[in-house]
Write an enzyme that holds these catalytic residues in place. Structure first.
Site: not given
Length: 342
Positions: A117, A319
């Site tokens: 991320d 994610h």
């Protein structure tokens, strides 16, 4: 201080404990978790938002068991690390400086860096800026930097495309997302971790654009069911909430508040070649893949960055790559690290 986490990897019957330390780097006090022999080859693990060192709980002992010194700092403004007040203190060059100085304080002449991320842009930039220090780089979820397109800053582009409803624009409203997320941290982490995970059926086959609903909140649009993903427990949620008790969410949100500043600065390193081995890992249900302009990007990465190894795509993964698929991520990391030049 030394903490032990149940289920930590062992080698020769020894439990690899996760230690906790603080160090002053680049004018900021950073907390970091570590595992493994301090004299072993260093691997720096960089988390994203809203995360902290705990996102690497499965990788720290596994890397230590394989003979590495694994270090996962809370990036500036997150969890137990110091939170500078100035928004501009969270621009990418400062975050890269933290990594370089951390490695220096740890006595490492060279190191590998892994980011997920928001940690991925920091990892990519560290490798681009300092190939003399970085042995190899792994980015999860976020691709290496793409060539600049057009003359309009990213926030204005997203504002025009989605009438201000894209989550970047929401996160840039001073104090707004900060207050929403801090009101009930456990709800916040449940919504983030389940909402953007591969377990969430709305992300199959590809997540929708992360847009605000008409009521203007974010968490309800992400997920408001109160469910947990299969790979996280209520105890994990409680740890994340406790880690954020000191600083709240503002430090992490300040990374988003530097998106345009990073875009302005990036002219200096546009099309800078990657000179060290790299690996890109992502899930096919990751919301990043649905961002505007992402179509065809992954297929173009080998031409943009020839030193990248073939990318690893994790089917059914969302994610939170290293938390959702720890065994596969650990195997990929160890294979990549083993192939790096001494």
């Amino acid at each position: 201080m030394v903490e032990r986490i149940d289920g930590a990897s062992t080698r020769g019957g020894a439990l690899f404990a996760i230690e906790h330390h603080d160090v002053q780097v680049n004018g900021v006090n950073l907390h970091y978790a570590a595992a493994g022999d301090p004299d072993a080859p260093l691997v720096v693990l960089l988390h994203g938002f809203p995360e902290c060192w705990y996102s690497w709980r499965h990788q720290l002992p596994a890397l230590a068991a394989a003979g590495y010194r694994a270090v996962a700092p809370d990036q500036r403004g997150f969890a137990r690390s110091e939170r500078p007040e100035a928004v501009e203190a969270y621009a990418l060059p400062h975050l890269v400086g933290d990594v370089v100085m951390l490695a220096r304080e740890l006595g490492a002449e060279r190191f590998a860096v892994v980011g997920h991320d928001w940690g991925a842009p920091v990892a990519w930039q560290t490798a681009l800026f300092r190939p003399d220090l970085v042995r190899g780089v792994v980015g999860m979820s976020v691709t290496p930097p793409l060539p600049r397109q057009g003359a309009t800053p990213p926030l204005a582009v997203m504002d025009a495309l989605f009438q201000g409803r894209f989550y970047w624009n929401y996160f840039n409203r001073p104090g707004v997302a900060d207050a929403e997320f801090a009101a009930d941290p456990e709800r916040t982490f449940r919504a983030f971790l389940y909402g953007a995970s591969g377990d969430n059926p709305r992300n199959d086959p590809q997540p929708p654009q992360p847009l605000l609903p008409a009521d203007g909140s974010f968490l309800g649009a992400l997920d408001d069911t109160g469910q947990l993903p299969s790979w996280a427990t209520a105890a994990d949620i409680a740890v994340f909430a406790e880690e954020y008790a000191k600083n709240g969410f503002t430090g992490g949100l300040n990374l988003y508040r530097n998106i345009d500043r990073n875009w302005e600065l990036s002219a200096a390193w546009d099309r800078l070649p990657l000179l060290v081995p790299g690996l890109y890992v992502y899930g096919d249900r990751d919301l990043v893949g649905s961002f505007p302009g992402m179509e065809g990007v992954i297929d173009a990465l080998p031409q943009l960055y020839p030193t990248l190894k073939p990318h690893l795509v994790l089917p059914g993964c969302g994610h939170w790559t290293q938390q959702e698929r720890p065994a596969e991520v650990n195997e990929a990391l160890l294979d990549f690290l083993a192939d790096l030049p001494a």
